[in-house]
Scaffold this active site. Structure first.
Site, PDB file in Angstrom:
ATOM      1  CE  LYS A   1      -4.717   0.764   0.222  1.00 54.72           C
ATOM      2  NZ  LYS A   1      -5.496  -0.277  -0.494  1.00 54.72           N
TER       3      LYS A   1
ATOM      4  N   GLY B   1     -19.255   7.843  -0.759  1.00 55.14           N
ATOM      5  CA  GLY B   1     -18.190   7.919  -1.741  1.00 55.14           C
ATOM      6  C   GLY B   1     -18.573   7.144  -2.872  1.00 55.14           C
TER       7      GLY B   1
ATOM      8  CB  VAL C   1     -17.344   1.918  -2.574  1.00 56.77           C
ATOM      9  CG1 VAL C   1     -17.663   0.601  -1.718  1.00 56.77           C
ATOM     10  CG2 VAL C   1     -16.078   1.628  -3.316  1.00 56.77           C
TER      11      VAL C   1
ATOM     12  CE1 TYR D   1     -26.450   7.560  -4.655  1.00 58.33           C
ATOM     13  CE2 TYR D   1     -25.582   6.586  -6.768  1.00 58.33           C
ATOM     14  CZ  TYR D   1     -26.699   7.161  -6.018  1.00 58.33           C
ATOM     15  OH  TYR D   1     -28.011   7.193  -6.627  1.00 58.33           O
TER      16      TYR D   1
END
Length: 352
Positions: free
Chosen positions: A80, A186, A188, A190
């Site tokens: 990451k 956001g 995802v 929504y």
């Protein structure tokens, strides 16, 4: 404090720091484990309070990606990256080019992609400096949208499938009339809300930004709730779809839902909270299992012989994996996150 002494350090293979004075970039890349393949994980840009907070986040997130790839049966490792800064105020193309050079400096051991605060367009700028940027284009889309490289549709579909399977397992019902509180509207959150609405779920939503809330209220009939209240509602399901550590010592006593199943990474502030949830009678869908749709998406975009249907079918297996975890956790009287960890560790330490 040395990185090696950090409480979130978990035998990470590589942790690199970058400060590009010209662009203002301050970033960290963490590679957790590459036993199954090169480390893959998105780049997050967030206004961290300080570098210590950013380091904690990147160490936790990179470890989670190792477990996520293993549980999704991918030949990928976990990594990451995080950029310190407000993506709405200080992000520039020069900064993204500097980030691309930073990724390139690791010679392919780490492949980055989209995450919070970073768009497909940002990745395309990074890709002018590195050949190890994923998600800059796409062939397939899990929700039938035009493929852009954004993995959010696949992440949302995986969470939807996982949430639905969890409701069926715990409540013995479909989603009609089930009350779901979604923390974060956001990309995802929504899309998850939209799928849940189509199946008759009753939605409650919260976010620190107003745009997605108004849309959810108008288009999906969702009830808008203050961010500080969303986890306390008397609902069936809480779906954390924002930043991590929302399940912590302060929030736990007020949670009244029967299920926690959402898209956010590192939802538990510490692993032992999985046991605390179990003792409270709350079923927790391990975050890196239920939100693996995005990494599955990126994997399929690299294949020449995949398709929308093949990618959807792979993502749909998330539901089966969760049920397997729940059944094993019940049989062994253990927390779901601990069972998932054990399965993942068996895979990324013994397979190759």
């Amino acid at each position: 404090m040395s990185v090696f002494d950090h409480p979130e350090f978990d035998g990470h293979e590589h942790v690199a720091f970058c400060h590009d004075k010209a662009s203002g970039l301050k970033a960290i890349i963490a590679i957790h484990n590459t036993h199954l393949g090169p480390a893959l994980g998105g780049c997050r840009m967030w206004p961290y309070l300080n570098s210590a907070e950013a380091l904690t986040d990147v160490l936790r997130l990179s470890k989670g990606m190792t477990y996520k790839a293993a549980m999704a049966n991918l030949k990928q490792g976990g990594g990451k990256s995080v950029i310190i800064g407000d993506p709405r105020k200080v992000k520039t193309d020069d900064m993204m080019r500097a980030m691309g050079r930073f990724v390139e400096s690791l010679n392919g051991r780490y492949i980055t992609a989209e995450d919070s605060g970073i768009s497909v367009e940002n990745l395309q700028v990074m890709a002018t400096q590195s050949s190890h940027i994923a998600g800059t284009s796409a062939q397939y889309n899990a929700l039938g949208e035009a493929p852009t490289g954004n993995p959010a549709p696949s992440t949302a579909y995986g969470v939807f499938v996982g949430l639905k399977a969890t409701v069926q397992h715990v409540l013995k019902s479909d989603l009609r009339g089930v009350k779901v509180a979604i923390q974060g509207m956001g990309h995802v959150g929504y899309r998850l809300a939209k799928q849940l609405h189509a199946e008759g779920a009753q939605l409650y939503v919260a976010d620190i930004y107003p745009e997605g809330l108004a849309r959810a209220q108008e288009e999906l009939g969702a009830t808008i709730v203050a961010p500080e209240e969303i986890l306390t509602l008397p609902v069936d399901v809480i779906a954390p779809c924002a930043m991590g550590s929302s399940i912590n010592d302060e929030s736990l006593p007020d949670i009244r839902a029967k299920i926690i199943a959402g898209a956010a990474n590192n939802q538990l502030a510490r692993e032992s909270l999985g046991t605390a949830l179990k003792e409270k009678g709350i079923v927790y869908a391990p975050d890196y299992v239920i939100n693996a749709g995005g990494i599955i998406d990126i994997y399929h975009q690299k294949l020449d012989d995949s398709s929308d249907d093949a990618m959807r079918a792979h993502i749909a297996k998330i539901g089966d994996t969760l049920v397997e975890i729940y059944q094993r956790a019940e049989a062994e009287n253990r927390a779901t996150n601990l069972v998932a960890n054990q399965i993942a560790e068996e895979r990324f330490t013994t397979q190759g």
